[in-house]
Design a protein around this motif. Sequence first.
Motif, PDB file in Angstrom:
ATOM      1  N   TYR A   1      -6.948  -9.054   7.519  1.00  0.00           N
ATOM      2  CA  TYR A   1      -7.940  -9.998   6.688  1.00  0.00           C
ATOM      3  C   TYR A   1      -7.403 -11.464   6.489  1.00  0.00           C
ATOM      4  CZ  TYR A   1      -9.455 -12.105   2.403  1.00  0.00           C
ATOM      5  OH  TYR A   1     -10.066 -13.383   1.574  1.00  0.00           O
ATOM      6  N   LYS A   2      -6.097 -11.779   6.505  1.00  0.00           N
ATOM      7  CA  LYS A   2      -5.415 -12.797   6.421  1.00  0.00           C
ATOM      8  C   LYS A   2      -5.840 -13.605   7.638  1.00  0.00           C
ATOM      9  CE  LYS A   2      -0.940 -13.441   6.273  1.00  0.00           C
ATOM     10  NZ  LYS A   2       0.293 -13.597   5.778  1.00  0.00           N
ATOM     11  N   LYS A   3      -5.837 -12.962   8.822  1.00  0.00           N
ATOM     12  CA  LYS A   3      -6.093 -13.542  10.332  1.00  0.00           C
ATOM     13  C   LYS A   3      -7.422 -13.725  10.419  1.00  0.00           C
ATOM     14  CE  LYS A   3      -3.425 -10.760  12.356  1.00  0.00           C
ATOM     15  NZ  LYS A   3      -2.770 -10.164  13.647  1.00  0.00           N
ATOM     16  N   ASN A   4      -8.202 -13.557   9.210  1.00  0.00           N
ATOM     17  CA  ASN A   4      -9.939 -13.494   9.600  1.00  0.00           C
ATOM     18  C   ASN A   4     -10.471 -12.633  10.643  1.00  0.00           C
ATOM     19  OD1 ASN A   4     -10.290 -15.452   7.446  1.00  0.00           O
ATOM     20  ND2 ASN A   4      -9.572 -17.060   8.787  1.00  0.00           N
ATOM     21  N   ARG A   5      -9.735 -11.367  10.948  1.00  0.00           N
ATOM     22  CA  ARG A   5      -9.948 -10.250  11.821  1.00  0.00           C
ATOM     23  C   ARG A   5     -11.014  -9.257  11.202  1.00  0.00           C
ATOM     24  NH1 ARG A   5      -5.984  -8.598  16.178  1.00  0.00           N
ATOM     25  NH2 ARG A   5      -7.956  -8.042  17.188  1.00  0.00           N
ATOM     26  N   ILE A   6     -10.960  -9.188   9.845  1.00  0.00           N
ATOM     27  CA  ILE A   6     -11.861  -8.420   9.211  1.00  0.00           C
ATOM     28  C   ILE A   6     -12.311  -8.992   7.993  1.00  0.00           C
ATOM     29  CG2 ILE A   6     -10.719  -6.151  10.062  1.00  0.00           C
ATOM     30  CD1 ILE A   6      -9.558  -6.163   7.083  1.00  0.00           C
ATOM     31  N   PRO A   7     -13.589  -8.572   7.663  1.00  0.00           N
ATOM     32  CA  PRO A   7     -14.278  -9.469   6.411  1.00  0.00           C
ATOM     33  C   PRO A   7     -13.501  -8.923   5.127  1.00  0.00           C
ATOM     34  CG  PRO A   7     -15.675  -7.779   7.047  1.00  0.00           C
ATOM     35  CD  PRO A   7     -14.674  -7.644   8.112  1.00  0.00           C
ATOM     36  N   ASN A   8     -13.916  -9.464   4.061  1.00  0.00           N
ATOM     37  CA  ASN A   8     -13.399  -9.114   2.561  1.00  0.00           C
ATOM     38  C   ASN A   8     -14.148  -7.969   2.042  1.00  0.00           C
ATOM     39  OD1 ASN A   8     -11.819  -9.302   0.482  1.00  0.00           O
ATOM     40  ND2 ASN A   8     -13.070 -10.814  -0.705  1.00  0.00           N
ATOM     41  N   ILE A   9     -13.972  -6.969   2.836  1.00  0.00           N
ATOM     42  CA  ILE A   9     -14.456  -5.547   2.391  1.00  0.00           C
ATOM     43  C   ILE A   9     -13.677  -4.939   1.401  1.00  0.00           C
ATOM     44  CG2 ILE A   9     -13.102  -4.454   4.402  1.00  0.00           C
ATOM     45  CD1 ILE A   9     -15.308  -2.395   4.367  1.00  0.00           C
ATOM     46  N   PRO A  10     -13.870  -4.368   0.320  1.00  0.00           N
ATOM     47  CA  PRO A  10     -12.996  -3.815  -0.659  1.00  0.00           C
ATOM     48  C   PRO A  10     -12.148  -3.039  -0.009  1.00  0.00           C
ATOM     49  CG  PRO A  10     -15.212  -3.646  -1.652  1.00  0.00           C
ATOM     50  CD  PRO A  10     -15.469  -4.240   0.012  1.00  0.00           C
ATOM     51  N   ILE A  11     -10.655  -2.808  -0.422  1.00  0.00           N
ATOM     52  CA  ILE A  11      -9.892  -1.789  -0.072  1.00  0.00           C
ATOM     53  C   ILE A  11      -9.210  -1.227  -1.232  1.00  0.00           C
ATOM     54  CG2 ILE A  11      -7.866  -1.587   1.416  1.00  0.00           C
ATOM     55  CD1 ILE A  11      -8.473  -4.077   2.792  1.00  0.00           C
ATOM     56  N   TYR A  12      -9.483   0.060  -1.328  1.00  0.00           N
ATOM     57  CA  TYR A  12      -8.735   0.937  -2.391  1.00  0.00           C
ATOM     58  C   TYR A  12      -7.620   1.711  -1.864  1.00  0.00           C
ATOM     59  CZ  TYR A  12     -13.031  -0.537  -4.866  1.00  0.00           C
ATOM     60  OH  TYR A  12     -13.967  -1.132  -5.686  1.00  0.00           O
ATOM     61  N   VAL A  13      -6.283   1.742  -2.859  1.00  0.00           N
ATOM     62  CA  VAL A  13      -5.367   2.475  -2.365  1.00  0.00           C
ATOM     63  C   VAL A  13      -5.413   3.501  -3.652  1.00  0.00           C
ATOM     64  CG1 VAL A  13      -2.796   2.835  -2.351  1.00  0.00           C
ATOM     65  CG2 VAL A  13      -3.898   1.118  -1.127  1.00  0.00           C
ATOM     66  N   ASP A  14      -5.442   4.678  -3.289  1.00  0.00           N
ATOM     67  CA  ASP A  14      -5.742   6.064  -4.340  1.00  0.00           C
ATOM     68  C   ASP A  14      -4.608   6.921  -4.315  1.00  0.00           C
ATOM     69  OD1 ASP A  14      -6.406   7.499  -6.454  1.00  0.00           O
ATOM     70  OD2 ASP A  14      -8.544   7.555  -6.091  1.00  0.00           O
ATOM     71  N   SER A  15      -3.306   6.634  -4.558  1.00  0.00           N
ATOM     72  CA  SER A  15      -2.354   7.541  -4.363  1.00  0.00           C
ATOM     73  C   SER A  15      -1.412   7.389  -5.520  1.00  0.00           C
ATOM     74  CB  SER A  15      -1.771   7.493  -3.145  1.00  0.00           C
ATOM     75  OG  SER A  15      -0.518   8.184  -3.071  1.00  0.00           O
ATOM     76  N   PRO A  16      -1.319   8.266  -6.621  1.00  0.00           N
ATOM     77  CA  PRO A  16      -0.307   7.728  -7.753  1.00  0.00           C
ATOM     78  C   PRO A  16       0.966   7.780  -7.100  1.00  0.00           C
ATOM     79  CG  PRO A  16      -1.847   9.421  -8.479  1.00  0.00           C
ATOM     80  CD  PRO A  16      -2.244   9.194  -6.921  1.00  0.00           C
ATOM     81  N   MET A  17       1.329   8.896  -6.211  1.00  0.00           N
ATOM     82  CA  MET A  17       2.744   8.761  -5.520  1.00  0.00           C
ATOM     83  C   MET A  17       2.886   7.423  -4.614  1.00  0.00           C
ATOM     84  SD  MET A  17       4.659  11.709  -3.397  1.00  0.00           S
ATOM     85  CE  MET A  17       3.465  11.914  -2.201  1.00  0.00           C
ATOM     86  N   GLY A  18       1.996   7.030  -3.759  1.00  0.00           N
ATOM     87  CA  GLY A  18       2.138   5.872  -2.993  1.00  0.00           C
ATOM     88  C   GLY A  18       2.204   4.719  -3.758  1.00  0.00           C
ATOM     89  N   ASN A  19       1.638   4.438  -5.041  1.00  0.00           N
ATOM     90  CA  ASN A  19       1.787   3.394  -5.875  1.00  0.00           C
ATOM     91  C   ASN A  19       3.370   3.480  -6.440  1.00  0.00           C
ATOM     92  OD1 ASN A  19      -0.949   3.119  -5.473  1.00  0.00           O
ATOM     93  ND2 ASN A  19      -1.387   3.709  -7.399  1.00  0.00           N
ATOM     94  N   ASN A  20       3.703   4.499  -6.646  1.00  0.00           N
ATOM     95  CA  ASN A  20       5.168   4.614  -7.042  1.00  0.00           C
ATOM     96  C   ASN A  20       6.056   4.030  -6.041  1.00  0.00           C
ATOM     97  OD1 ASN A  20       4.225   5.204  -9.940  1.00  0.00           O
ATOM     98  ND2 ASN A  20       4.409   7.621  -9.300  1.00  0.00           N
ATOM     99  N   VAL A  21       5.808   4.617  -4.730  1.00  0.00           N
ATOM    100  CA  VAL A  21       6.758   4.309  -3.572  1.00  0.00           C
ATOM    101  C   VAL A  21       6.568   2.781  -3.541  1.00  0.00           C
ATOM    102  CG1 VAL A  21       6.916   4.545  -1.192  1.00  0.00           C
ATOM    103  CG2 VAL A  21       6.529   6.468  -2.569  1.00  0.00           C
ATOM    104  N   LEU A  22       5.722   2.053  -3.746  1.00  0.00           N
ATOM    105  CA  LEU A  22       5.706   0.648  -3.602  1.00  0.00           C
ATOM    106  C   LEU A  22       6.803  -0.116  -4.497  1.00  0.00           C
ATOM    107  CD1 LEU A  22       1.834  -0.303  -3.855  1.00  0.00           C
ATOM    108  CD2 LEU A  22       3.395  -0.735  -1.898  1.00  0.00           C
TER     109      LEU A  22
END
Length: 456
Positions: free
Chosen positions: A261-282
Amino acid sequence: MPMIKVHFLGAAGTVTGSKFYLETPEKNLMVDCGMFQGLKELRLKNWEPLPINPTRLDAVLLTHGHLDHTGYLPKLVKEGFRGTVHGTAPTLDITEIVLLDSAKIHEEEAQLANTEGYSKHDPALPLYTLKEAEFTLNLFKPQKRDVWHTLSENIKYRFRYNGHIIGATFIEINIYGKRFVFSGDIGRQEDLLLEPPERPKWADYLFMESTYGDKHHPEEDVETILIKLISKTIQQRGHLIILSFAVERLQSLMYLLWHLYKKNRIPNIPIYVDSPMGNNVLSVFERHQHWHRLPMNEYRAMCRHINIVQSYRETWQTIDDPRPKIIIAGSGMVTGGRVLTYLQQLIDRPSTTILLVGYMAEGTRGRKLLEGSNEIKIYGKLYPVKASIYHLESLSAHADQQELLHWLGKLRNIPESVFLVHGEPSDLNTFRAKLNNTFGWHVRVPQLNEALTLVV
């Protein structure tokens, strides 16, 4: 002369359930304590008592925090273990997240089975409860890497950086002057977030993973593949569901999409991360910055750009939102968690695209999707598969055959024995032949629950 008895209680002839028990005259140790996943015959083994006495076990040493290396710990405690659990600080942080998540899933699945009546057990019970998982955390003892830690007069060990996931290590154990090396899961030479694995210089007895012992990861242009799948998703006004391990791969995918997205190679499509465990790993990445190479300013910008799903209500809002979107859901091998809700609602739509990332063990839903199954079973009900299925193998966190051989390249001695573990039969046999041809070593493929006596 001292004798060491080694029991192969998991990851022998299969990929999951890593457990290696060492009986010595001074201390009894277990390296890893994982849960079996995949085939039903393997999953049922999680319910069986171990063929050892857990009350005589003094310590568990963990290579890293994945479920198939740590998920049996609360069950081990239920069976009487009261020793200590050693690992690096990020490994124990990850293990805490994994065990609490696993316990919650076990409780929820047992409750659902009782409500829906699809279990043959009455009542259906969880393998272990959240309370039992929380009690297990009291036994944790974080240790520094690259430092020798003493367990008894003639036994010491150290953790060495191994890539794969944050906190992961291989373990060197000196027992009566002989060095036992447990590879754990070996990471990649080139990884978005992690440094290359360190390599052992000496091993008298080597316990070596073989997950990709017969494969070379393909040369894939990951960015181009993602761009094409995102474009397809927008055109079809559908959902791109990326099924990823919640530890490391999920964070790597976030980073990849943020950069596209930052390099303008994909549009501003909504991105969702749905993982309680993954969120905690952050948060583990934030606490242990010297274990990875993700700059904190990039980390924070990435988290601001991506929608982090916080509740099950938001999961349903994400499903009901008609806009094209990307959903990254932590799923392991599609064995449990929030991803199952998305699949129940969206896998029967031709406009849905499913991207599998990393290894999928035999008998898992992920492997069935890879093999082109027309339907999958979720909570006792069959769902037709009309979504498009894709696989990104090059994002695997496991070393391939060439990288496994590279990992062995600094050994200065010929090991007395090499034991190949953590692989499916074809991987194990191919890698055994490769090691024989390359090094001329004595290589064995132990069987599940086999016990060997080594004279040291």
